[in-house]
Write an enzyme that holds these catalytic residues in place. Structure first.
Site, PDB file in Angstrom:
ATOM      1  NE  ARG A   1       4.537   3.809   2.363  1.00  0.00           N
ATOM      2  CZ  ARG A   1       3.563   3.700   1.339  1.00  0.00           C
ATOM      3  NH1 ARG A   1       3.796   4.153   0.073  1.00  0.00           N
ATOM      4  NH2 ARG A   1       2.171   3.090   1.951  1.00  0.00           N
TER       5      ARG A   1
ATOM      6  CG  HIS B   1       2.002   9.403  -2.687  1.00  0.00           C
ATOM      7  ND1 HIS B   1       2.527   9.350  -1.388  1.00  0.00           N
ATOM      8  CD2 HIS B   1       1.692   8.099  -2.951  1.00  0.00           C
ATOM      9  CE1 HIS B   1       2.525   8.309  -0.969  1.00  0.00           C
ATOM     10  NE2 HIS B   1       1.661   7.430  -1.961  1.00  0.00           N
TER      11      HIS B   1
END
Length: 311
Positions: A227, A275
């Site tokens: 994260r 990502h």
């Protein structure tokens, strides 16, 4: 009762593609997309990558939010999510494999000096350079859940010395596992590469601040596929400038997409990937279909999240 697919993403699998694959698992399921939503009162489950408040307000009979991935912090932390709505996540094998491969790829890229040779080739220079020796290289893996354990084992199989870290005790064959806040600086000081796959919780947000980054081994590499809020990005820029760490590979950032004005884009010590480390879902959509059936039957869900803990 119906299942709505709404990823909220572009550049990934489309809602229609996911709906098609779930129908292939079970043709009897009532699976809808935003284009075919029909009567919103019939929607009892929604499968998302990110949950939109506007959609949440339109689903008065919602009972379950199914995350199409592992991280659920933005869902459980949503103040507009009614208390009675349950949350589940996926623990598929395919993205765990993909993220482990991403870690391996960028650790080996650094070990084998690939950027150095690519630059030398543009200058037509023949410049041998001693690569890192895996048995003498220590790699730390932060977060030893489904994905972290897979990553640690893959790195160990290559021949690296692997240290694992988690908040609670874990045991992984061939991996020295540490746990608890006090042991993290000790681990960071030993590792040539640090692979982070931690969830976003109140304890992990901003964990890698200036002080924590300062405990890293000089000339080490920090890789984050967990994260983005784990790392204080301003502190990271300062830390890179003094070589602790010397390089960072970031698949996640505090704001996504990463704004074009972010200094991370242009810093010579940073590699950005958008990502993409855990792209494929593999057979995990079968779990989405199974949770839909279990919800309707009143049975225990697969991978239900404790909303008070956040995972």
């Amino acid at each position: 009762m119906a299942l709505l697919i709404e990823t909220g993403l572009t550049g990934w699998m489309s809602d229609a593609d996911i709906a098609r694959d779930i129908r292939a698992v079970d043709p009897d399921l009532d699976v809808r997309t935003p284009d075919t939503i029909g009567d919103a009162d019939q929607i009892t489950m929604v499968a998302v990558a990110g949950l939109r408040d506007a959609r949440l307000k339109e689903l008065p009979n919602l009972k379950l939010v199914q995350k199409l991935g592992a991280g659920v912090e933005t869902i459980v932390g949503n103040p507009n999510l009614p208390d009675h709505v349950r949350v589940a996540r996926l623990k598929p094998d395919a993205p765990a494999q993909g993220i482990a491969e991403w870690f391996v790829a960028y650790v080996l890229r650094h070990q084998r000096h690939m950027p150095f040779y690519e630059a030398a080739q543009t200058r037509a220079e023949w410049l041998p350079k001693e690569p890192g020796y895996s048995p003498n290289t220590t790699v730390g893996v932060l977060g030893l859940g489904h994905i972290g354990s897979r990553s640690a084992l893959m790195l160990r199989a290559i021949g690296f010395q692997v240290l694992g870290w988690s908040r609670s005790p874990k045991e992984i064959d061939g991996v020295t596992c540490l746990h608890g806040d006090d042991t993290l600086p000790e681990l960071l000081g030993q590792c040539d590469h640090v692979c982070a796959i931690l969830p976003s919780t109140p304890e992990t947000k901003g964990l890698f601040d200036a002080d924590m980054l300062g405990t890293m081994k000089p000339r080490s590499q920090l890789l984050n596929a967990g994260r983005g809020d784990l790392i204080d990005e301003a502190a990271l820029i300062d830390a890179l400038d003094v070589g602790r760490p010397a390089h960072a590979v970031l698949d996640v950032t505090s704001t996504e997409p990463l704004p074009s004005h972010s200094p991370l884009w242009s810093h010579s010590g940073v590699t950005i990937t958008p990502h993409v480390s855990g792209w494929h879902l593999g057979d995990a959509l079968a779990d989405v279909a199974e949770n839909y059936r279990r919800l309707n039957a009143g049975s225990p869900l697969l991978h239900e999240v404790d909303r008070t803990r956040g995972y």
